[in-house]
Write a protein that holds these residues in place. Structure first.
Motif, short mmCIF file in Angstrom:
data_model
loop_
_atom_site.label_atom_id
_atom_site.label_comp_id
_atom_site.label_asym_id
_atom_site.label_seq_id
_atom_site.Cartn_x
_atom_site.Cartn_y
_atom_site.Cartn_z
N GLN A 1 -4.72 -97.61 -82.70
CA GLN A 1 -4.23 -98.97 -82.87
C GLN A 1 -2.74 -99.08 -83.13
O GLN A 1 -2.25 -100.15 -83.38
N ARG A 2 -2.01 -98.01 -83.13
CA ARG A 2 -0.56 -98.10 -83.32
C ARG A 2 0.10 -97.98 -81.96
O ARG A 2 -0.38 -97.30 -81.08
N GLN A 3 1.23 -98.62 -81.80
CA GLN A 3 1.93 -98.61 -80.53
C GLN A 3 3.26 -97.89 -80.68
O GLN A 3 3.92 -98.01 -81.70
N MET A 4 3.64 -97.18 -79.65
CA MET A 4 4.94 -96.51 -79.66
C MET A 4 5.92 -97.23 -78.75
O MET A 4 7.02 -97.52 -79.15
N CYS A 5 5.54 -97.55 -77.55
CA CYS A 5 6.46 -98.19 -76.62
C CYS A 5 5.80 -99.39 -75.97
O CYS A 5 4.64 -99.33 -75.62
N ILE A 6 6.57 -100.42 -75.82
CA ILE A 6 6.14 -101.58 -75.05
C ILE A 6 7.22 -101.83 -74.02
O ILE A 6 8.39 -101.99 -74.37
N VAL B 1 10.72 -101.41 -76.24
CA VAL B 1 10.77 -101.61 -77.68
C VAL B 1 9.84 -100.56 -78.29
O VAL B 1 8.70 -100.40 -77.85
N ILE B 2 10.33 -99.84 -79.28
CA ILE B 2 9.51 -98.85 -79.97
C ILE B 2 8.90 -99.55 -81.17
O ILE B 2 9.61 -100.10 -82.01
N VAL B 3 7.58 -99.54 -81.22
CA VAL B 3 6.84 -100.29 -82.23
C VAL B 3 6.01 -99.33 -83.07
O VAL B 3 5.34 -98.45 -82.53
N GLN B 4 6.07 -99.49 -84.38
CA GLN B 4 5.28 -98.69 -85.31
C GLN B 4 4.65 -99.65 -86.30
O GLN B 4 5.35 -100.45 -86.93
N ASP B 5 3.33 -99.60 -86.44
CA ASP B 5 2.61 -100.48 -87.37
C ASP B 5 2.97 -101.95 -87.14
O ASP B 5 3.13 -102.71 -88.08
N TRP C 1 13.39 -94.48 -89.79
CA TRP C 1 12.38 -93.86 -88.93
C TRP C 1 12.90 -92.60 -88.24
O TRP C 1 12.17 -91.95 -87.50
N GLN C 2 14.14 -92.24 -88.49
CA GLN C 2 14.70 -91.06 -87.86
C GLN C 2 14.24 -89.80 -88.60
O GLN C 2 13.77 -89.86 -89.72
N ASN C 3 14.36 -88.67 -87.91
CA ASN C 3 14.01 -87.35 -88.47
C ASN C 3 12.54 -87.22 -88.85
O ASN C 3 12.20 -86.53 -89.81
N GLN C 4 11.67 -87.90 -88.10
CA GLN C 4 10.23 -87.82 -88.33
C GLN C 4 9.47 -87.39 -87.08
O GLN C 4 8.25 -87.48 -87.03
N GLY C 5 10.19 -86.99 -86.06
CA GLY C 5 9.55 -86.54 -84.82
C GLY C 5 9.20 -87.67 -83.86
O GLY C 5 8.63 -87.42 -82.80
#
Length: 142
Positions: free
Chosen positions: A9-14, A44-48, A76-80
């Motif tokens: 249910q989480r999105q990374m890219c739209i 758009v990079i989407v998290q939660d 959100w950087q440096n988390q892979g």
């Protein structure tokens, strides 16, 4: 719109094709300018459910693509996540033979990131930006 799950249910890219169309319609642009805007893919990079970054991808010639304005919010950087975004991007462009981008020479962190992602430095442009390119194996895959 294309959605890419990071975890359930989480999105990374739209991919937001409507953004470029709306932008072109809202501005008083020549047909060449309108075509240039509509030829760019905005992500758009989407998290939660929240936008945490984005990138722009576009063709410069058949089989040749450029990445522009790749960014993640500092928290959100440096988390892979950057590597995960790149891994999801490549299959969207199976026709890509080479990807190019540039980044400021002073930004060592992004230069290391792009090197880890398979990009090689190819020079410095007239604005002092370091140029990178990544040749794809098997057409678009990593």
């Amino acid at each position: 719109d294309l959605h890419y799950p990071l975890r359930r249910q989480r999105q990374m890219c739209i991919r937001d094709r409507t953004y470029s169309t709306r932008l072109a319609e809202d501005l008083d642009l020549s047909s060449e300018q309108r075509q240039a805007i509509e030829a760019v893919d905005y992500y758009v990079i989407v998290q939660d459910g929240a936008a945490i970054g984005g990138l722009i991808a576009y063709a410069t010639a058949p089989g040749e693509y450029e990445l522009g304005r790749v960014f993640l919010a500092p928290e959100w950087q440096n988390q892979g996540l950057g590597a995960k975004v790149m891994a999801r991007l490549w299959p969207l462009y199976p026709q890509a033979k080479v990807w190019r981008l540039d980044t400021p020479a002073w930004n060592r962190r992004t230069r290391r990131f792009y090197a880890r992602e398979g990009f090689g430095e190819t020079g410095v442009n007239e604005h002092g930006l370091v140029l990178f390119e990544r040749w794809m194996t098997g057409g678009g895959g990593a």
